[in-house]
Design a protein around this motif. Structure first.
Motif, mmCIF file in Angstrom:
data_model
loop_
_atom_site.group_PDB
_atom_site.id
_atom_site.type_symbol
_atom_site.label_atom_id
_atom_site.label_comp_id
_atom_site.label_asym_id
_atom_site.label_seq_id
_atom_site.Cartn_x
_atom_site.Cartn_y
_atom_site.Cartn_z
ATOM 1 N N MET A 254 0.848 -1.191 0.000
ATOM 2 C CA MET A 254 0.000 0.000 0.000
ATOM 3 C C MET A 254 0.886 1.244 0.000
ATOM 4 S SD MET A 254 -3.564 0.149 1.752
ATOM 5 C CE MET A 254 -3.195 -0.337 3.392
ATOM 6 N N GLU A 255 1.948 1.186 0.828
ATOM 7 C CA GLU A 255 2.843 2.343 0.896
ATOM 8 C C GLU A 255 3.538 2.567 -0.435
ATOM 9 O OE1 GLU A 255 5.298 1.617 4.322
ATOM 10 O OE2 GLU A 255 3.570 1.868 5.660
ATOM 11 N N LEU A 256 4.054 1.484 -1.022
ATOM 12 C CA LEU A 256 4.739 1.619 -2.314
ATOM 13 C C LEU A 256 3.813 2.202 -3.375
ATOM 14 C CD1 LEU A 256 6.961 -1.507 -3.080
ATOM 15 C CD2 LEU A 256 7.612 0.886 -3.198
ATOM 16 N N SER A 257 2.565 1.730 -3.389
ATOM 17 C CA SER A 257 1.671 2.225 -4.439
ATOM 18 C C SER A 257 1.276 3.672 -4.158
ATOM 19 C CB SER A 257 0.453 1.311 -4.629
ATOM 20 O OG SER A 257 -0.252 1.163 -3.441
ATOM 21 N N HIS A 258 1.167 4.032 -2.864
ATOM 22 C CA HIS A 258 0.889 5.441 -2.550
ATOM 23 C C HIS A 258 2.038 6.338 -2.972
ATOM 24 C CE1 HIS A 258 -2.987 5.798 -0.742
ATOM 25 N NE2 HIS A 258 -2.789 4.749 0.045
ATOM 26 N N PHE A 259 3.270 5.788 -2.856
ATOM 27 C CA PHE A 259 4.429 6.622 -3.194
ATOM 28 C C PHE A 259 4.789 6.513 -4.669
ATOM 29 C CE2 PHE A 259 5.161 6.414 1.473
ATOM 30 C CZ PHE A 259 4.969 7.769 1.696
ATOM 31 N N GLY A 260 3.904 5.970 -5.473
ATOM 32 C CA GLY A 260 4.110 6.079 -6.906
ATOM 33 C C GLY A 260 4.361 4.791 -7.669
ATOM 34 N N ALA A 261 4.415 3.639 -7.014
ATOM 35 C CA ALA A 261 4.573 2.395 -7.777
ATOM 36 C C ALA A 261 3.301 2.216 -8.603
ATOM 37 C CB ALA A 261 4.781 1.211 -6.843
ATOM 38 N N LYS A 262 3.438 2.296 -9.928
ATOM 39 C CA LYS A 262 2.242 2.352 -10.777
ATOM 40 C C LYS A 262 1.555 0.992 -10.923
ATOM 41 C CE LYS A 262 3.102 6.557 -13.161
ATOM 42 N NZ LYS A 262 4.535 6.708 -12.881
ATOM 43 N N VAL A 263 2.253 -0.056 -10.472
ATOM 44 C CA VAL A 263 1.753 -1.391 -10.752
ATOM 45 C C VAL A 263 0.423 -1.682 -10.050
ATOM 46 C CG1 VAL A 263 3.116 -2.513 -8.937
ATOM 47 C CG2 VAL A 263 2.507 -3.792 -10.984
ATOM 48 N N LEU A 264 0.145 -0.964 -8.978
ATOM 49 C CA LEU A 264 -1.075 -1.264 -8.221
ATOM 50 C C LEU A 264 -1.777 0.022 -7.807
ATOM 51 C CD1 LEU A 264 -2.301 -3.924 -7.174
ATOM 52 C CD2 LEU A 264 -1.205 -3.460 -4.976
ATOM 53 N N TYR A 265 -3.079 0.062 -8.040
ATOM 54 C CA TYR A 265 -3.869 1.229 -7.637
ATOM 55 C C TYR A 265 -4.087 1.141 -6.118
ATOM 56 C CZ TYR A 265 -7.979 4.368 -7.722
ATOM 57 O OH TYR A 265 -8.871 5.376 -7.512
ATOM 58 N N PRO A 266 -3.666 2.147 -5.349
ATOM 59 C CA PRO A 266 -3.624 2.012 -3.890
ATOM 60 C C PRO A 266 -4.884 1.449 -3.214
ATOM 61 C CG PRO A 266 -2.607 4.069 -4.549
ATOM 62 C CD PRO A 266 -3.150 3.452 -5.809
ATOM 63 N N PRO A 267 -6.113 1.880 -3.550
ATOM 64 C CA PRO A 267 -7.273 1.342 -2.814
ATOM 65 C C PRO A 267 -7.475 -0.164 -2.972
ATOM 66 C CG PRO A 267 -7.899 3.268 -4.114
ATOM 67 C CD PRO A 267 -6.516 2.883 -4.542
ATOM 68 N N THR A 268 -6.752 -0.771 -3.907
ATOM 69 C CA THR A 268 -6.906 -2.199 -4.173
ATOM 70 C C THR A 268 -6.565 -3.066 -2.956
ATOM 71 O OG1 THR A 268 -6.192 -1.720 -6.411
ATOM 72 C CG2 THR A 268 -6.155 -4.035 -5.774
ATOM 73 N N VAL A 269 -5.596 -2.606 -2.181
ATOM 74 C CA VAL A 269 -5.059 -3.464 -1.117
ATOM 75 C C VAL A 269 -6.088 -3.707 -0.008
ATOM 76 C CG1 VAL A 269 -3.215 -3.708 0.587
ATOM 77 C CG2 VAL A 269 -2.709 -2.714 -1.650
ATOM 78 N N GLN A 270 -6.842 -2.668 0.346
ATOM 79 C CA GLN A 270 -7.718 -2.762 1.522
ATOM 80 C C GLN A 270 -8.723 -3.928 1.476
ATOM 81 O OE1 GLN A 270 -7.597 -1.884 4.473
ATOM 82 N NE2 GLN A 270 -9.653 -2.699 4.932
ATOM 83 N N PRO A 271 -9.512 -4.064 0.395
ATOM 84 C CA PRO A 271 -10.501 -5.157 0.399
ATOM 85 C C PRO A 271 -9.873 -6.543 0.525
ATOM 86 C CG PRO A 271 -10.903 -3.647 -1.445
ATOM 87 C CD PRO A 271 -9.602 -3.258 -0.836
ATOM 88 N N VAL A 272 -8.723 -6.750 -0.103
ATOM 89 C CA VAL A 272 -8.121 -8.091 -0.020
ATOM 90 C C VAL A 272 -7.436 -8.305 1.331
ATOM 91 C CG1 VAL A 272 -7.874 -8.605 -2.473
ATOM 92 C CG2 VAL A 272 -6.084 -7.333 -1.352
ATOM 93 N N ARG A 273 -6.856 -7.221 1.833
ATOM 94 C CA ARG A 273 -6.196 -7.313 3.131
ATOM 95 C C ARG A 273 -7.215 -7.674 4.215
ATOM 96 N NH1 ARG A 273 -3.330 -2.179 6.009
ATOM 97 N NH2 ARG A 273 -1.851 -3.349 7.244
ATOM 98 N N SER A 274 -8.388 -7.049 4.142
ATOM 99 C CA SER A 274 -9.377 -7.268 5.201
ATOM 100 C C SER A 274 -9.793 -8.739 5.267
ATOM 101 C CB SER A 274 -10.589 -6.362 4.995
ATOM 102 O OG SER A 274 -11.263 -6.764 3.831
ATOM 103 N N GLN A 275 -9.636 -9.454 4.177
ATOM 104 C CA GLN A 275 -10.025 -10.866 4.183
ATOM 105 C C GLN A 275 -8.836 -11.810 4.070
ATOM 106 O OE1 GLN A 275 -13.361 -12.378 2.619
ATOM 107 N NE2 GLN A 275 -14.438 -10.477 2.230
#
Ligand code: ASP
Length: 295
Positions: A254-275
């Protein structure tokens, strides 16, 4: 159940779509699969450009739309056997005619609202997902195409809508329960508000669509198929020695994508992380390369 998402480069040409279809067919032998598709690479930018040209009073928007139409028609011709082409060509033309009318309206008014821009952008994912579905059909691969606007409920914040998870989860679960199938094909990036008006989830939002489906269906895995092999130590376009990171935590991703790693759109992590759903990032063009995953 698993969810596979294919980015714009992965579906940019007929040859790439064929490769994607093959990957999907193989993957779906193991478990039911939701396939989330981005627009053909460059399409969303081209749609925005057409809208802006029209709003600015430039008739060049027509050239821009013609190019988009020609590109999609060209892909249909390269993708499908002649006997299968005509229905899909006319489907593409119908969508493109609608797109023309919307842009004519923008041109006449000299105004492009965020709401209309969402509508414009939605055509990219609708078209690409239709093309993949048409190819699967031509190959005799059973599947179900569905418009994710009917499943993903959002607020009305156009351009960056917030998902109503409760309604969305219910709708996705009810849809899958009512229509069991081994392969579902859905457009990424788009949703709709309570009035049924098209919304979008933010640029790069198809990853997020995939995570939403994965979480709603308690998928065993989410795979993001792209043109790089996982999260890298640096931007591979800038740093030749950039290396894939073999395994990182949700938090670090999440941090990497927030700091510009284009490979993953940041909000993507939360739903999968929660489960606790494992998220793999795989390279469509080198599928045998060791994949990378977050946990
Ligand atoms: N097509 C959209 C974009 O370019 C969404 C996506 O590809 O994820 O932002």
């Amino acid at each position: 159940m698993q969810v596979l998402k294919f980015g714009g480069t992965s579906v940019a040409t007929a040859a790439n779509l064929q490769r994607v279809a093959q990957l999907v067919e193989t993957a779906a032998q193991h478990t039911a699969t939701v396939v989330v598709v981005s627009a053909l690479g460059g399409t969303t930018d081209a749609l925005i450009e057409a809208g802006r040209l029209a709003a600015g009073g430039s008739a060049h928007y027509r050239t821009q739309l013609q190019r988009l139409e020609d590109r999609h028609l060209g892909v249909v011709r390269d993708l499908l056997p002649i006997s299968e082409q005509s229905a899909v060509l006319s489907l593409v033309k119908t969508h493109c005619n609608e797109l023309d009318s919307i842009c004519d309206g923008i041109f006449a008014l000299g105004e492009l609202s965020d709401r209309t821009l969402d509508r414009l952008m939605s055509f990219g994912e609708i078209l690409s997902s239709r093309l993949l579905a048409a190819y699967l059909k031509a190959q005799g691969v059973a599947h179900l195409w569905h418009d994710s606007r009917q499943l993903i409920r959002t607020d009305s914040r156009h351009g960056f809508a917030t998902v109503d998870s409760e309604t969305t989860n219910q709708q996705i679960q009810a849809f899958v329960a009512a229509q069991p199938c081994q392969i579902y094909v859905v457009p990424g990036f788009i949703g709709s508000d309570a009035q049924g008006v098209t919304t979008t989830l933010g640029r790069g939002g198809s990853d997020y669509t995939a995570a939403i489906f994965a979480a709603a269906l308690a998928a065993e895995r989410l795979e993001i198929w792209t043109d790089v092999s996982g999260m890298m130590t640096a931007d591979p376009r800038l740093v030749t020695l950039a290396r894939p990171i073999p395994r990182i935590s949700y938090q670090e991703a999440m941090e990497l994508s927030h700091f510009g790693a284009k490979v993953l759109y940041p909000p993507t992590v939360q739903p999968v992380r929660s489960q606790g759903i494992p998220l793999w990032i795989k390279n469509t063009f080198a599928p045998r390369m060791k994949a990378h995953w977050l946990k």
